[in-house]
Design an enzyme around this catalytic site. Structure first.
Site, PDB file in Angstrom:
ATOM      1  N   ARG A   1      19.907  86.741  34.411  1.00 45.11           N
ATOM      2  CA  ARG A   1      19.340  86.445  35.725  1.00 45.11           C
ATOM      3  C   ARG A   1      20.468  86.017  36.654  1.00 45.11           C
ATOM      4  O   ARG A   1      21.144  85.032  36.422  1.00 45.11           O
ATOM      5  CB  ARG A   1      18.314  85.307  35.617  1.00 45.11           C
TER       6      ARG A   1
ATOM      7  N   ARG B   1      14.833  90.911  39.546  1.00 46.51           N
ATOM      8  CA  ARG B   1      15.483  90.029  38.558  1.00 46.51           C
ATOM      9  C   ARG B   1      15.158  90.540  37.162  1.00 46.51           C
ATOM     10  O   ARG B   1      14.089  91.099  36.914  1.00 46.51           O
ATOM     11  CB  ARG B   1      15.029  88.584  38.719  1.00 46.51           C
TER      12      ARG B   1
ATOM     13  N   ASP C   1      12.086  86.392  34.795  1.00 45.66           N
ATOM     14  CA  ASP C   1      11.564  85.266  35.560  1.00 45.66           C
ATOM     15  C   ASP C   1      10.601  84.507  34.666  1.00 45.66           C
ATOM     16  O   ASP C   1       9.693  85.127  34.099  1.00 45.66           O
ATOM     17  CB  ASP C   1      10.830  85.800  36.785  1.00 45.66           C
TER      18      ASP C   1
ATOM     19  N   ASP D   1       8.059  81.301  34.764  1.00 48.21           N
ATOM     20  CA  ASP D   1       7.423  80.286  35.605  1.00 48.21           C
ATOM     21  C   ASP D   1       6.487  79.435  34.749  1.00 48.21           C
ATOM     22  O   ASP D   1       5.551  79.971  34.127  1.00 48.21           O
ATOM     23  CB  ASP D   1       6.613  80.947  36.722  1.00 48.21           C
TER      24      ASP D   1
HETATM   25  N1  LIG Z   1       4.239  91.782  40.723  1.00 51.12           N
HETATM   26  C1  LIG Z   1       5.128  90.768  40.813  1.00 51.12           C
HETATM   27  N2  LIG Z   1       5.636  90.437  42.021  1.00 51.12           N
HETATM   28  C2  LIG Z   1       6.519  89.410  42.070  1.00 51.12           C
HETATM   29  N3  LIG Z   1       7.179  88.884  43.156  1.00 51.12           N
HETATM   30  C3  LIG Z   1       7.947  87.888  42.706  1.00 51.12           C
HETATM   31  S1  LIG Z   1       8.951  86.959  43.699  1.00 51.12           S
HETATM   32  N4  LIG Z   1       7.828  87.736  41.358  1.00 51.12           N
HETATM   33  C4  LIG Z   1       8.528  86.772  40.506  1.00 51.12           C
HETATM   34  C5  LIG Z   1       7.604  85.704  40.010  1.00 51.12           C
HETATM   35  O1  LIG Z   1       7.887  84.518  40.648  1.00 51.12           O
HETATM   36  C6  LIG Z   1       6.920  88.685  40.936  1.00 51.12           C
HETATM   37  C7  LIG Z   1       6.370  89.040  39.680  1.00 51.12           C
HETATM   38  O2  LIG Z   1       6.663  88.463  38.615  1.00 51.12           O
HETATM   39  N5  LIG Z   1       5.486  90.096  39.675  1.00 51.12           N
END
Ligand SMILES: Nc1nc2nc(S)n(CCO)c2c(=O)[nH]1
Length: 159
Positions: free
Chosen positions: A84, A93, A96, A98
């Protein structure tokens, strides 16, 4: 803190996405975050910055005795280990992670908000989370995951 159960959302939209998700789950185990259950993997349209590749998203149920700050540090270390590079905040990225929920914890610290503040608006989180815990009640919103998943826009972008 004692042993607590929680949920982590995983996402990747760069490189070998499946490999990054599998690597993240292995790294969680190595760092004492026991993965108890995994949702299916969903292919999802990027939200936030739309001109980026589709994501693979999933959610895992875990248990850990770690204090939440240490848990967060381990998630950041796993993201860094799997390539990352934080070029832009909302850019593509490799990985990720969370933290969605951790026991009954409610924390609104600048560095860390638990439950994750955007759960309610993210179909790419709610659909896999519903596979694991449809009746989980959001302690602040007073809504179950099932109810939030019914109401969330953008479900058509999660397959
Ligand atoms: N579909 C989708 N859209 C996203 N936009 C972000 S920023 N992220 C990162 C999550 O914080 C994502 C994701 O994990 N999936």
């Amino acid at each position: 803190m004692g042993k607590q159960e929680g949920f982590i959302a995983l996402g990747s939209n760069l490189g070998d996405r499946e490999l990054y998700l599998a690597g993240a789950i292995r790294s969680l185990e190595e760092k004492g975050i026991r993965v108890l259950e995994q949702s299916p993997v969903y292919e999802t349209k990027a939200v936030g910055y739309l001109d980026q590749p589709d994501f693979l998203n999933m959610v895992v149920r875990f248990e850990s005795e770690l204090p939440v700050q240490e848990l967060l540090n381990k998630l950041l270390a796993i993201e860094a280990k799997h390539g990352r590079i934080r070029k832009t905040k909302w850019g593509p990225r490799t990985l990720d992670l969370d933290l969605l929920f951790y026991g009954k914890l409610i924390l609104d610290d600048p560095k860390l908000t638990v439950p994750h503040p955007r759960i309610q608006e993210r179909a790419f989180v709610l659909m896999p989370l519903q596979d694991l815990a449809p009746d989980l009640l959001h302690p602040l919103l007073g809504l179950t995951v099932k109810k939030m998943a019914e109401q969330v826009p953008g479900k058509e972008g999660v397959r």
